[in-house]
Design an enzyme around this catalytic site. Sequence first.
Site, PDB file in Angstrom:
ATOM      1  N   GLU A 135       0.846  -1.196   0.000  1.00 28.45           N
ATOM      2  CA  GLU A 135       0.000   0.000   0.000  1.00 28.45           C
ATOM      3  C   GLU A 135       0.883   1.248   0.000  1.00 28.45           C
ATOM      4  O   GLU A 135       1.995   1.237   0.543  1.00 28.45           O
ATOM      5  CB  GLU A 135      -0.869   0.062   1.260  1.00 28.45           C
ATOM      6  CG  GLU A 135      -2.061  -0.844   1.288  1.00 28.45           C
ATOM      7  CD  GLU A 135      -2.863  -0.657   2.559  1.00 28.45           C
ATOM      8  OE1 GLU A 135      -3.966  -1.194   2.609  1.00 28.45           O
ATOM      9  OE2 GLU A 135      -2.389   0.008   3.505  1.00 28.45           O
ATOM     10  N   ARG A 155     -14.006 -10.639  13.492  1.00 22.65           N
ATOM     11  CA  ARG A 155     -14.024 -11.162  14.859  1.00 22.65           C
ATOM     12  C   ARG A 155     -14.330 -10.019  15.816  1.00 22.65           C
ATOM     13  O   ARG A 155     -14.454  -8.858  15.407  1.00 22.65           O
ATOM     14  CB  ARG A 155     -12.655 -11.751  15.211  1.00 22.65           C
ATOM     15  CG  ARG A 155     -11.523 -10.741  14.964  1.00 22.65           C
ATOM     16  CD  ARG A 155     -10.222 -11.165  15.571  1.00 22.65           C
ATOM     17  NE  ARG A 155      -9.095 -10.377  15.090  1.00 22.65           N
ATOM     18  CZ  ARG A 155      -8.748  -9.189  15.544  1.00 22.65           C
ATOM     19  NH1 ARG A 155      -9.471  -8.595  16.479  1.00 22.65           N
ATOM     20  NH2 ARG A 155      -7.685  -8.569  15.060  1.00 22.65           N
ATOM     21  N   HIS A 170       2.903  -0.468  14.848  1.00 27.58           N
ATOM     22  CA  HIS A 170       1.670  -0.717  14.092  1.00 27.58           C
ATOM     23  C   HIS A 170       0.621  -1.474  14.908  1.00 27.58           C
ATOM     24  O   HIS A 170      -0.327  -2.016  14.335  1.00 27.58           O
ATOM     25  CB  HIS A 170       1.966  -1.488  12.796  1.00 27.58           C
ATOM     26  CG  HIS A 170       2.961  -0.810  11.901  1.00 27.58           C
ATOM     27  ND1 HIS A 170       2.688   0.380  11.256  1.00 27.58           N
ATOM     28  CD2 HIS A 170       4.225  -1.143  11.561  1.00 27.58           C
ATOM     29  CE1 HIS A 170       3.749   0.737  10.546  1.00 27.58           C
ATOM     30  NE2 HIS A 170       4.688  -0.158  10.721  1.00 27.58           N
TER      31      HIS A 170
END
Length: 496
Positions: free
Chosen positions: A200, A294, A235
């Site tokens: 990305e 989830r 992150h």
Amino acid sequence: MFSKVLVANRGEIAVRVIRTLHDLGISSVAVYSDADRSSPAVSLAREAAYLGPSPSSESYLNIGKILDAAHRHGAQAIHPGYGFLSENAEFAEACATVGIIFIGPPVEAIRKMGSKTSARRLAIAAGAPIVPGTQQPVTNVADAKRVATELGYPVLLKASAGGGGKGMRGVSHGEHLEAALRDASSEALRAFGNGEIYIEKQLIQPRHIEIQVLGDHHGNLIHLGERDCSIQRRHQKVIEESPSPLMLLHPDLRQRMGEAAVRIARSAGYANAGTMEFLVDRNLNFYFLEMNTRLQVEHPVTELVTGLDLVEWQLRIAAGEHLTISQENVSWSGSAIECRIYAEDPEHNFMPSPGLITHLHEPSGPGLRLDSGISAGYTVPIDYDPMLAKLAVWGPTRERALGRIDRALSEYSVGGIRTNIAFFREVLGDPEFRAGEFSTSFIEEFFHRRPPKPVDIESEAAAALAAATAMRAPAPAQSNGSGSAWLAEARRSLLR
């Protein structure tokens, strides 16, 4: 509704799920490895099943052992928590094959959204903006170099099959790309059993904002607003809050992002709880990143501002009940903030700090929620993620919530190991954080502007002794693919 549910997880999330099961009069079955034999989850559950040695591949990631435990204990359903097998389509399918309900989304929805590249393609089809990048994994270094050059540096390498910051590397120059791709792929393979990587464009100083969605198997689908997860290290989120300070200034942004999240979920045929993750740039443009199929670690902040129990709704939806909440009925009250309490040392690159908890004093008081998986005398294992607990608070305003969580952190004491509690108090007092003016690069910038701390020799020695004590007993040999980056780094550090 179910009469007995097995919780296929450990730590604070196992405790949290078990508590809702008991609230609803449902019998609970915990599972545990050698490292978790004395864990609070095992003590709290009505029944417990031993899985095996500590390595995840021989315990919490072993589908056969978990299904066997569910069968032996007569569980009708399995709640996977987060991490481990929670987003594993093969596990969900295996549950269905043996007649056990998987408390989560349909198998096909997991397959569609579990792959980050597949999810990006579906988001485009649903009309949602995405961060520029590849829609398929890169297959070799040459392919990666071509893509990175076309996108322009800096770029992000990301694992196709997972999240939580694992298998992710930022690359600012082309000469670093090959090594970063190798490291990211290797880490992704160890963490998720899949080394595929996609690329990305790396946005500069974005906010990381996610939208909670909830849907049943009868076509009803809503969103429950946002969580701002911009405060991250490596992150991985460490502080989350709802509402986002950005939404307080731009309330229309919640509606636009919420509508996009619901469109994507509906396109995937989604049911149960899930989260759409977005980046928001300085111009209030938002871009779809990925979906977590989830329950999220940070779900308590949504529960605190909406008054809903997401685990209860997961159970009801899995049991076939209708979602009785319409979008018009969803409302948000006050402000909630959560800190993830880790056994780690912020002064040494957040190095994990396993060992014996010699002392524990937990905070309490109005508007406070503590989801904890530890107790005094418990040994924090080196085998798993080092999160100990989640401390969340609610206040009528963000300012009140900030004061409340700072007070709670001042009461929180964990002896024998290092934690990030004191670090959080520094962050909460930072003028930029208090003003709500931050991005995903906040912690890196915070360390740059913060004066260096003097070395505490006595504390350094105590922490080293605690970690050495935890490692004194030889650990079982790990099979291929069961290691973790923090585990390896912790061991290397102790041998320096």
